[in-house]
Design an enzyme around this catalytic site. Sequence first.
Site, short mmCIF file in Angstrom:
data_model
loop_
_atom_site.label_atom_id
_atom_site.label_comp_id
_atom_site.label_asym_id
_atom_site.label_seq_id
_atom_site.Cartn_x
_atom_site.Cartn_y
_atom_site.Cartn_z
CB SER A 66 47.69 57.01 59.29
OG SER A 66 48.37 56.57 58.15
CG ASP A 102 54.98 60.10 60.57
OD1 ASP A 102 55.26 59.26 59.68
OD2 ASP A 102 53.84 60.23 61.05
CG HIS A 157 52.80 56.70 60.71
ND1 HIS A 157 52.43 58.01 60.43
CD2 HIS A 157 51.77 55.94 60.28
CE1 HIS A 157 51.24 58.02 59.85
NE2 HIS A 157 50.82 56.78 59.76
#
Length: 521
Positions: free
Chosen positions: A323, A380, A452
Amino acid sequence: MQVCVNSTVPAQNLHLFQARRASFKCRNSPLKPSSTESTRKHLSNLEKLLQVTNQPEPEQVIKAPTNGSINKGKGVFEGLNLSRIWPQTKAAAAAEEMSPRHLNRLQRLLSKTMEYSPRNNLGSSWREYHGCNDWSGLLDPLDENLRREVVRYGEFVQAAYHGFHSNPAMPTDEPPLPRHVALPERSYKVTKSLYATSSVGLPKWVDDVAPDLGWMTQRSSWIGFVAVCDDMREIQRMGRRDIVIALRGTATCLEWAENFRAQLVQVPEPNGSNEKVECGFLSLHKTRGAHVPSLAESVVEEIQRLTEMYKGETLSITITGHSLGAALSLLVADEISSCTPHMPPVAVFSFGGPRVGNKGFVRRLNEKNIKVLRIVNDQDLITKVPGAFIGEGTKQHRGQQEERKNGSFARLLDMVVGDKNPWAYTHVGTELKVDTKMSPYLKPDADIACCHDLEAYLHLVDGFMSSKCPFRSNAKRSLVKLVSEQRSNVKQLYTHKALSLKLERDSVSFPMSSCLPSPSS
């Protein structure tokens, strides 16, 4: 042994079942050849399945097995091909899921013991796995050695998450003390803690309204570490001494605030080139804290020290993040790529990373020979932001290459995806695409947070074989952490069976996120 067929079996299907009965009753189950208890259990399950349907079904044409008998390599229920006889009940799949073989495998995957794919000797081929050829020929189908390396680097990022959440608070009046990081491998040792600092602060009234937020509002936070392999056997297996930089994802309020500063800004270079990156990411990368150096300063200093310490050895530098950490990994790679005269090969393994810069920034990394493998879950949403919906690498853009020959359309498209557009983001590197929908354990409509989640990523990578066979039946990774953290997104069949197997899921001591619930954690 007599087989009693329930009266609810459709008449059209009765002769088909009887035709199968002869071969079934004259052979024991190949799962447990000598177990009458197993046979009795199979018959009981079969009878339950036969009672599901009460409506007549159209007669199905069943092809006999090519060898004239049930395949011994499969279970008895697979050989009966019940899904062809009763297609609406999906009986074959249900029968397989109730078989002792499937339950034993499920029990192994739901055990606390972690099992890994083979860790073979990489030797002289390590550069290929480190991306010297952009992982050509290794991704589809996924090479087993690369699979293991990707999962291994993902576990370093999990260690970074754990290291932060075990002690997220930063001292306000003195430099932070060194912290212990529980690495997934004993062959590595941590040599440096890394900190990221936001250039923005929250208004003072926030502390008055919510004084208990504590570390959530701190400007500087521990974001990862540098580790080096110091085990000679592992160095020999990998073919070099590996230096790892691992970076976690978003955790604090100010990190979230930086994520939303999505305008492109110039990379600080004296030549005034058109290389731009996201403002918030650059801020976290370059800003100094009150008692800690910037992330950029820390990694350059440590890489210079380690390359000098191990001068003369074969080295590699691997940067991995999830991320926000995936975005910062690219900036770190760019920062260290020229910090020493003889720079080792630099590769980035990123999980669920957003776009970071424009096409000028992509060219910059390519010119520096920085190799990037982006592991992307097709479901995602974080991997599709920030920036315009039309950009380099999208289907729309590829499909319009021919149309760009038209002068007016080319000018319009350049306004949208060109370097001068402040929202013209594009991805970097080679993509390894996985998909939540391909997992037999996750719900196909899993929520944004699950799509995610880093553990979900590692689960998908561990199971991925190729685009034609998306999930392997002999996946090794334990499901305990996935079930523990994403219980609502795991199919009920497996959460219920986890309970029926009396597995102590809730007692498993996995680090749980204590930050704001978000898809960027």
